[in-house]
Design a protein around this motif. Sequence first.
Motif, PDB file in Angstrom:
ATOM      1  N   ASN A   7       0.810  -1.210   0.000  1.00  0.00           N
ATOM      2  CA  ASN A   7       0.000   0.000   0.000  1.00  0.00           C
ATOM      3  C   ASN A   7       0.849   1.267   0.000  1.00  0.00           C
ATOM      4  OD1 ASN A   7      -2.296  -1.618   0.143  1.00  0.00           O
ATOM      5  ND2 ASN A   7      -2.279  -1.610   2.394  1.00  0.00           N
ATOM      6  N   GLU A   8       0.252   2.350  -0.528  1.00  0.00           N
ATOM      7  CA  GLU A   8       0.907   3.652  -0.484  1.00  0.00           C
ATOM      8  C   GLU A   8       0.978   4.140   0.967  1.00  0.00           C
ATOM      9  OE1 GLU A   8       2.118   5.557  -3.157  1.00  0.00           O
ATOM     10  OE2 GLU A   8       1.863   3.663  -4.250  1.00  0.00           O
ATOM     11  N   LYS A   9       1.883   5.057   1.207  1.00  0.00           N
ATOM     12  CA  LYS A   9       2.026   5.592   2.551  1.00  0.00           C
ATOM     13  C   LYS A   9       0.776   6.367   2.961  1.00  0.00           C
ATOM     14  CE  LYS A   9       6.323   4.315   3.288  1.00  0.00           C
ATOM     15  NZ  LYS A   9       6.335   3.373   2.161  1.00  0.00           N
ATOM     16  N   ALA A  10       0.415   6.251   4.203  1.00  0.00           N
ATOM     17  CA  ALA A  10      -0.709   7.016   4.742  1.00  0.00           C
ATOM     18  C   ALA A  10      -0.395   8.504   4.673  1.00  0.00           C
ATOM     19  CB  ALA A  10      -0.991   6.608   6.186  1.00  0.00           C
ATOM     20  N   GLU A  11      -1.426   9.289   4.433  1.00  0.00           N
ATOM     21  CA  GLU A  11      -1.254  10.739   4.335  1.00  0.00           C
ATOM     22  C   GLU A  11      -0.575  11.314   5.579  1.00  0.00           C
ATOM     23  OE1 GLU A  11      -4.075  14.735   4.184  1.00  0.00           O
ATOM     24  OE2 GLU A  11      -4.894  12.799   3.532  1.00  0.00           O
ATOM     25  N   GLU A  12      -0.953  10.777   6.739  1.00  0.00           N
ATOM     26  CA  GLU A  12      -0.390  11.268   7.994  1.00  0.00           C
ATOM     27  C   GLU A  12       1.106  10.970   8.100  1.00  0.00           C
ATOM     28  OE1 GLU A  12      -4.730  10.495   8.525  1.00  0.00           O
ATOM     29  OE2 GLU A  12      -3.028   9.394   7.668  1.00  0.00           O
ATOM     30  N   VAL A  13       1.506   9.810   7.630  1.00  0.00           N
ATOM     31  CA  VAL A  13       2.931   9.438   7.675  1.00  0.00           C
ATOM     32  C   VAL A  13       3.745  10.368   6.783  1.00  0.00           C
ATOM     33  CG1 VAL A  13       4.611   7.636   7.143  1.00  0.00           C
ATOM     34  CG2 VAL A  13       2.442   7.040   8.245  1.00  0.00           C
ATOM     35  N   LYS A  15       2.841  13.466   5.825  1.00  0.00           N
ATOM     36  CA  LYS A  15       2.763  14.841   6.311  1.00  0.00           C
ATOM     37  C   LYS A  15       3.623  15.082   7.541  1.00  0.00           C
ATOM     38  CE  LYS A  15      -0.544  18.358   7.878  1.00  0.00           C
ATOM     39  NZ  LYS A  15      -1.985  18.672   8.108  1.00  0.00           N
ATOM     40  N   TYR A  16       3.601  14.143   8.481  1.00  0.00           N
ATOM     41  CA  TYR A  16       4.239  14.387   9.771  1.00  0.00           C
ATOM     42  C   TYR A  16       5.618  13.736   9.920  1.00  0.00           C
ATOM     43  CZ  TYR A  16      -0.324  16.164  11.122  1.00  0.00           C
ATOM     44  OH  TYR A  16      -1.491  16.892  11.184  1.00  0.00           O
ATOM     45  N   VAL A  17       5.937  12.785   9.053  1.00  0.00           N
ATOM     46  CA  VAL A  17       7.212  12.070   9.209  1.00  0.00           C
ATOM     47  C   VAL A  17       8.116  12.244   7.993  1.00  0.00           C
ATOM     48  CG1 VAL A  17       8.315   9.830   9.587  1.00  0.00           C
ATOM     49  CG2 VAL A  17       6.182  10.383  10.787  1.00  0.00           C
ATOM     50  N   ILE A  18       7.640  11.785   6.848  1.00  0.00           N
ATOM     51  CA  ILE A  18       8.520  11.689   5.681  1.00  0.00           C
ATOM     52  C   ILE A  18       8.822  13.048   5.066  1.00  0.00           C
ATOM     53  CG2 ILE A  18       8.764  10.739   3.355  1.00  0.00           C
ATOM     54  CD1 ILE A  18       7.057   8.357   4.271  1.00  0.00           C
ATOM     55  N   GLU A  19       7.785  13.826   4.771  1.00  0.00           N
ATOM     56  CA  GLU A  19       8.001  15.107   4.096  1.00  0.00           C
ATOM     57  C   GLU A  19       8.883  16.064   4.899  1.00  0.00           C
ATOM     58  OE1 GLU A  19       5.465  18.775   2.031  1.00  0.00           O
ATOM     59  OE2 GLU A  19       4.434  16.948   2.693  1.00  0.00           O
ATOM     60  N   PRO A  20       8.614  16.285   6.202  1.00  0.00           N
ATOM     61  CA  PRO A  20       9.492  17.187   6.961  1.00  0.00           C
ATOM     62  C   PRO A  20      10.940  16.699   6.998  1.00  0.00           C
ATOM     63  CG  PRO A  20       7.469  16.751   8.178  1.00  0.00           C
ATOM     64  CD  PRO A  20       7.479  15.800   7.031  1.00  0.00           C
ATOM     65  N   SER A  21      11.117  15.371   7.106  1.00  0.00           N
ATOM     66  CA  SER A  21      12.465  14.819   7.179  1.00  0.00           C
ATOM     67  C   SER A  21      13.218  15.029   5.873  1.00  0.00           C
ATOM     68  CB  SER A  21      12.394  13.326   7.510  1.00  0.00           C
ATOM     69  OG  SER A  21      13.688  12.761   7.495  1.00  0.00           O
ATOM     70  N   ILE A  22      12.565  14.724   4.758  1.00  0.00           N
ATOM     71  CA  ILE A  22      13.235  14.863   3.463  1.00  0.00           C
ATOM     72  C   ILE A  22      13.562  16.330   3.171  1.00  0.00           C
ATOM     73  CG2 ILE A  22      12.922  14.664   0.962  1.00  0.00           C
ATOM     74  CD1 ILE A  22      11.548  12.021   1.394  1.00  0.00           C
ATOM     75  N   LYS A  23      12.628  17.229   3.458  1.00  0.00           N
ATOM     76  CA  LYS A  23      12.862  18.649   3.197  1.00  0.00           C
ATOM     77  C   LYS A  23      14.064  19.170   4.001  1.00  0.00           C
ATOM     78  CE  LYS A  23       8.289  20.169   1.682  1.00  0.00           C
ATOM     79  NZ  LYS A  23       7.080  20.974   1.984  1.00  0.00           N
ATOM     80  N   ALA A  24      14.148  18.740   5.244  1.00  0.00           N
ATOM     81  CA  ALA A  24      15.276  19.170   6.084  1.00  0.00           C
ATOM     82  C   ALA A  24      16.587  18.580   5.583  1.00  0.00           C
ATOM     83  CB  ALA A  24      15.026  18.771   7.531  1.00  0.00           C
ATOM     84  N   GLU A  25      16.558  17.289   5.247  1.00  0.00           N
ATOM     85  CA  GLU A  25      17.780  16.622   4.789  1.00  0.00           C
ATOM     86  C   GLU A  25      18.227  17.143   3.424  1.00  0.00           C
ATOM     87  OE1 GLU A  25      19.813  14.561   6.311  1.00  0.00           O
ATOM     88  OE2 GLU A  25      18.604  14.565   8.123  1.00  0.00           O
ATOM     89  N   ILE A  79       8.464   7.558  -1.481  1.00  0.00           N
ATOM     90  CA  ILE A  79       9.803   6.973  -1.291  1.00  0.00           C
ATOM     91  C   ILE A  79      10.374   7.666  -0.061  1.00  0.00           C
ATOM     92  CG2 ILE A  79      12.079   6.629  -2.316  1.00  0.00           C
ATOM     93  CD1 ILE A  79      10.791   6.922  -5.045  1.00  0.00           C
ATOM     94  N   GLU A  80      10.510   6.931   1.023  1.00  0.00           N
ATOM     95  CA  GLU A  80      10.560   7.565   2.346  1.00  0.00           C
ATOM     96  C   GLU A  80      11.876   8.194   2.757  1.00  0.00           C
ATOM     97  OE1 GLU A  80      11.018   3.026   3.206  1.00  0.00           O
ATOM     98  OE2 GLU A  80       9.869   4.294   1.837  1.00  0.00           O
ATOM     99  N   GLU A  81      12.897   8.160   1.922  1.00  0.00           N
ATOM    100  CA  GLU A  81      14.188   8.740   2.304  1.00  0.00           C
ATOM    101  C   GLU A  81      14.703   9.652   1.193  1.00  0.00           C
ATOM    102  OE1 GLU A  81      15.932   8.361   5.033  1.00  0.00           O
ATOM    103  OE2 GLU A  81      15.084   6.600   6.040  1.00  0.00           O
ATOM    104  N   LEU A  82      15.489  10.643   1.576  1.00  0.00           N
ATOM    105  CA  LEU A  82      16.156  11.476   0.582  1.00  0.00           C
ATOM    106  C   LEU A  82      17.098  10.631  -0.260  1.00  0.00           C
ATOM    107  CD1 LEU A  82      16.995  14.133  -0.736  1.00  0.00           C
ATOM    108  CD2 LEU A  82      18.608  14.474   1.146  1.00  0.00           C
ATOM    109  N   TYR A  83      17.867   9.765   0.395  1.00  0.00           N
ATOM    110  CA  TYR A  83      18.823   8.955  -0.357  1.00  0.00           C
ATOM    111  C   TYR A  83      18.132   8.120  -1.425  1.00  0.00           C
ATOM    112  CZ  TYR A  83      21.637   5.074  -1.808  1.00  0.00           C
ATOM    113  OH  TYR A  83      22.277   4.132  -2.583  1.00  0.00           O
ATOM    114  N   LEU A  84      16.998   7.518  -1.091  1.00  0.00           N
ATOM    115  CA  LEU A  84      16.309   6.662  -2.058  1.00  0.00           C
ATOM    116  C   LEU A  84      15.763   7.476  -3.223  1.00  0.00           C
ATOM    117  CD1 LEU A  84      14.487   4.222   0.375  1.00  0.00           C
ATOM    118  CD2 LEU A  84      16.505   3.761  -1.045  1.00  0.00           C
TER     119      LEU A  84
END
Length: 491
Positions: A7-13, A15-25, A79-84
């Motif tokens: 399944n695709e990532k949940a919208e909450e995951v 919004k609150y986990v992946i996107e902020p992390s990738i933008k910062a990294e 795709i949950e990481e900047l590296y990926l």
Amino acid sequence: MKERLKNEKAEEVIKYVIEPSIKAELVRSFDNLMYVNKAHLKMIVETEIIDRSIGREILRGLNELIDEGSNNLQIDYNIEELYLNMEKALIEKVGIKAGGILHIGRSRNDLLATVTRMNSRDSIFNILKKINILRNEILIIAKDNVETIISGYTHMQPAEPITLSHYLSALLFAVERDFKRLIATYKQINTSPLGAGSMGSTNFNIDRDMTAEILEFDTVMNNSLDSIASRDYSMEALSSLALYSNNLSRIAQDLYIWSTDEFNYVEVDDSVSIGSSIMPQKKNPVTLEHIKAKAAHVLGAYVSTFSTLKNISYGHSRDTSTESMKYYWDAFHEVESITSLMIATLRNIKFNKSLMRERTLENFTTVTELANTLVRKTDISFRQAHHIVGFMVREMIEEDIDLEQVNSEMVNKYARVVIGEDIIYSDKDVSISLDPEENVYSKTVKGGPAPSEVNRQLDEISNNLEEDNIWLNTQVGRIEKMKMSLDTLQL
């Protein structure tokens, strides 16, 4: 990466986990990720794990991504990481056979651990540069005020006369220790976890020493699990930053009090002050307020990291790699801010030197030397002298008698009251004892406030600052040389 997850990532995951992390990294780590990619690529080519022709193709793709820059990298937050995301972009440029083989012999875990340490050492170097600028600013002021008399304080009450330079020398030694602590932290950070894999190493015949040397790490971490699990260096760094911030907060507090109308020892420049929307007479020293408050934020970052790491298993997790570092980078920013604010404040600060000296005659800071002189010139003990002078000061305050009115007859009067006998003591001895300059100039013991001794302290401080700048420039030069070498890498 979707083979196990349907399944695709949940919208909450996202919004609150992946996107902020990738933008910062993306802002913080893009360059160092590329340097690690190039170092790893060079190693797997040199060790013949992959063919050199494939390595050249990968290098071409990496260089294209670097030239396009982080702003043009297309991000898919599923795709949950900047590296990926970077790997996906590389594969699009050079194909999966070449782009997909770069990850051989490593994991996201050791890759992220390596980049985080590289980001940390860059951040520490930035702070160390700022600290040395601050040290130099304080040193300039100190050298100009070796003979500026000021009251020293204990319990925030007037204690003994010292010089402004003696006070500033104390601050310089404190900040010098902060610099040394951050050097020690840097040495803990500058060890390479690259090649540790997810946690259990790899059976590819990689050369971890080679990548460590390429990336200018001092050594390789000795255990693959420790390589990816350890974030204790972040607490060490935050502890050092918090100690330094606390020192700056204490300096700011002194200047803050001294800038009040009641003290009137210092005036901060208009450029670092703000006015009032209603009270036209106001000139508020706001940089000092921000320095004090921001020091609390640094401590908060330490508490956050410590609390996050406190009860998690010794391995890789998002607690370890991501959440524990949540406010780590903010702390570096806050320390850069407060250091810069302190530099700006000190560059144009004005000291009310005449008032500083005048206060030493009004607040009885010189009477300790009167007691000392009684011991040297007569046959009474220090405790007897202390009682005599203490009783005399109490009476003088009650009767509103100025210190300049004290003479040998008055001293004898209180000696008779306290110890029941006269003492042989001259008016000249009284005058010398109570003179602020005589007080300060006589204290030539190592560490004292006498100008000759403070000049020795400042010479030592100046020499240490020069040595610290040499060390810092050497280390920064190493990293810059590494980056230039990888920027122009040929295979």
